[in-house]
Design a protein around this motif. Structure first.
Motif, PDB file in Angstrom:
ATOM      1  N   ALA A 234       1.042  -1.203  -0.098  1.00 59.72           N
ATOM      2  CA  ALA A 234       0.056   0.159   0.116  1.00 59.72           C
ATOM      3  C   ALA A 234       0.919   1.176   0.021  1.00 59.72           C
ATOM      4  O   ALA A 234       0.573   2.382  -0.606  1.00 59.72           O
ATOM      5  N   ALA A 235       1.931   1.144   0.818  1.00 59.89           N
ATOM      6  CA  ALA A 235       2.774   2.549   0.743  1.00 59.89           C
ATOM      7  C   ALA A 235       3.352   2.754  -0.648  1.00 59.89           C
ATOM      8  O   ALA A 235       3.469   3.654  -0.924  1.00 59.89           O
TER       9      ALA A 235
ATOM     10  N   ALA B 260      13.671   1.454   7.075  1.00 62.21           N
ATOM     11  CA  ALA B 260      12.571   2.099   6.841  1.00 62.21           C
ATOM     12  C   ALA B 260      12.120   2.334   5.473  1.00 62.21           C
ATOM     13  O   ALA B 260      11.107   3.153   5.338  1.00 62.21           O
ATOM     14  N   GLU B 261      12.704   1.744   4.611  1.00 70.13           N
ATOM     15  CA  GLU B 261      12.580   2.191   3.235  1.00 70.13           C
ATOM     16  C   GLU B 261      12.255   1.063   2.357  1.00 70.13           C
ATOM     17  O   GLU B 261      12.510   1.044   0.984  1.00 70.13           O
TER      18      GLU B 261
ATOM     19  N   ALA C  70       6.741   1.446   8.581  1.00 66.57           N
ATOM     20  CA  ALA C  70       6.842   2.402   7.374  1.00 66.57           C
ATOM     21  C   ALA C  70       7.220   1.233   6.058  1.00 66.57           C
ATOM     22  O   ALA C  70       7.583   0.031   6.158  1.00 66.57           O
ATOM     23  N   GLY C  71       6.465   1.922   4.850  1.00 75.14           N
ATOM     24  CA  GLY C  71       6.830   0.988   3.512  1.00 75.14           C
ATOM     25  C   GLY C  71       6.239  -0.349   3.838  1.00 75.14           C
ATOM     26  O   GLY C  71       5.017  -0.472   4.498  1.00 75.14           O
TER      27      GLY C  71
ATOM     28  N   ASP D  23       1.919  -3.560   5.930  1.00 74.12           N
ATOM     29  CA  ASP D  23       1.091  -4.606   5.197  1.00 74.12           C
ATOM     30  C   ASP D  23       1.384  -5.956   5.740  1.00 74.12           C
ATOM     31  O   ASP D  23       0.352  -6.868   5.644  1.00 74.12           O
ATOM     32  N   LEU D  24       2.509  -6.109   6.200  1.00 76.38           N
ATOM     33  CA  LEU D  24       2.936  -7.538   6.462  1.00 76.38           C
ATOM     34  C   LEU D  24       2.611  -7.939   8.022  1.00 76.38           C
ATOM     35  O   LEU D  24       2.763  -9.130   8.371  1.00 76.38           O
ATOM     36  N   VAL D  25       2.964  -7.045   8.862  1.00 77.71           N
ATOM     37  CA  VAL D  25       2.976  -6.998  10.488  1.00 77.71           C
ATOM     38  C   VAL D  25       1.733  -6.577  11.006  1.00 77.71           C
ATOM     39  O   VAL D  25       1.427  -5.349  10.721  1.00 77.71           O
ATOM     40  N   GLU D  26       0.923  -7.446  11.571  1.00 73.56           N
ATOM     41  CA  GLU D  26      -0.238  -6.829  12.343  1.00 73.56           C
ATOM     42  C   GLU D  26       0.204  -6.663  13.745  1.00 73.56           C
ATOM     43  O   GLU D  26       0.495  -7.602  14.568  1.00 73.56           O
TER      44      GLU D  26
END
Length: 392
Positions: free
Chosen positions: A151-152, A275-276, A298-299, A303-306
């Motif tokens: 998404a980022a 963070a990139e 960030a980045g 989307d991958l870590v809840e």
């Protein structure tokens, strides 16, 4: 289907771009499609998965082979007559391939996988972030569809003016990276080496380079009962070693295949520092291995870590936040196990078979849209894919 894959990186260079290209080629071969690969000349094999590899002139730039513009690219594409062009992380070579595909009437799918603006800024390419993003827009607007991994990154592309964008993540090998690997002799032996006195092993996997910010692991200095393990290599290795002086660190070097799977299996916590990241493939591998993940909010990791379920998201560039998150997991074995199990469940639907199936559907839709455009723009009966040239 005939697919021309043009990649800025290929074997023997191993990184996220190469890995995803290899998995796509494996899937194309398994389903009986035809393909070729065009890549920079850096010692690639003559073929992979039965597909011919074409190398074009390149120069080495800070350990990266960079493909140069060459008339070979259009000749190769014209000779192969592909149904679709797959441009993996397009930069110089990929930009030329997309332009050649447009001249040949071949639809193209561009895979956004590298933070080009950040790379240009860090590696002295003489481009400000604004200029780099203008270049990204120029390259990707030439493609029929750009696939963003998170998404980022999709947001960044749209803000930069790239209008034909859809989402495509990355797969993970659910058999190679598995919690059961902890019981293998290789993982057990490595575990004994990393944790001789029962230490909690905090692991990092990835390139050791400025953008990865591995030096942030200095925040773990003084946490009792912690052993740090670092898998990877790169230009910042010596600088990071100086920053981590005084912390118990085991440098495992660059690993792949079963050795890498054993390394994940020997860890208790996975720490991702950069963070990139446009995606964060190592985060998925850690989750598949049953590990809780600590990563910047960030980045791609967003989307991958809840947060609080399968890992902890921390404030980017805040060493105190990193230290607090790791300390929490080190002190609570039950929490580590719960988060590790949740991480494994989270990736069960992200096998490479599933993810590559999604990619093939993107191929099919841009091909259909190209056929519709050629026959009669706006012709009824063809459903355009969001982000394609027939989409508005």
């Amino acid at each position: 289907m005939r697919v021309a894959v043009v990649s800025e990186s290929f074997l023997p260079t191993v990184n996220g771009v190469t890995t995803s290209v290899l998995r796509v080629l494996d899937q194309l071969a398994a389903e009986g499609h035809e393909a070729i690969v065009v890549c920079p000349d850096a010692g690639a094999p003559a073929e992979y998965a039965g597909f011919r590899i074409h190398q074009v002139p390149s120069v080495a730039y800070r350990q990266f082979p960079v493909g140069l513009p060459s008339p070979q690219v259009q000749r190769i594409l014209a000779g192969f007559r592909p149904d679709v062009l797959h441009a993996a992380s397009p930069f110089l070579l990929g930009a030329q391939a997309i332009a050649a595909a447009n001249r040949l009437g071949v639809p193209s799918v561009a895979i956004y996988q590298t933070d080009v603006a950040g790379f240009a800024r860090r590696n002295g390419l003489g481009m400000t972030s604004a200029i780099a993003w203008k270049y990204v827009r120029w390259v990707h607007q030439g493609a029929d569809l750009t696939l963003a991994p998170s998404a980022a990154s999709e947001y960044d592309l749209r803000i930069a003016g790239v209008t034909r964008v859809a989402r495509w993540g990355r797969g993970v090998d659910l058999e190679r990276y598995h919690p059961n690997k902890r019981r293998t002799p290789a993982a057990a032996a490595l575990r004994e080496r990393l944790s001789p006195d029962g230490e909690t092993v905090v692991g990092y996997v990835g390139r050791i380079a400025p953008e990865k910010q591995v030096e942030r692991l200095r925040a773990l200095r003084g946490i009792g009962g912690v052993s740090l393990a670092i898998v990877g290599d790169g230009p910042s290795r010596d600088a990071v070693a100086r920053e981590l002086r005084g912390i118990p660190v085991t440098w495992l070097g660059r690993l792949g295949g079963e050795e890498l799977a054993a390394a994940y299996a020997a860890f208790d916590v996975f720490a991702h520092t950069g963070a990139e990241e446009t995606f964060g493939q190592t985060v998925q591998e850690a989750h598949a291995s049953g590990l809780p993940v600590v990563a910047p909010r960030a980045g791609g990791p967003i989307d991958l870590v809840e947060h609080g379920v399968d890992g902890l998201l921390i404030r980017p560039s805040d060493d105190r936040s990193l230290r607090a998150a790791v300390s929490m997991l080190v002190s609570d074995g039950a929490l580590r196990r719960r988060m590790g199990e949740a991480g494994r469940r989270a990736v069960l639907g992200r096998s490479w078979d599933v993810v590559c199936g999604e990619l093939l559907r993107h191929y099919e839709r841009v091909i259909l849209n190209a056929v519709a455009d050629a026959a009669s723009p706006g012709a009824p009966g063809v459903q355009p894919v969001a982000g394609s040239r027939a989409y508005s």
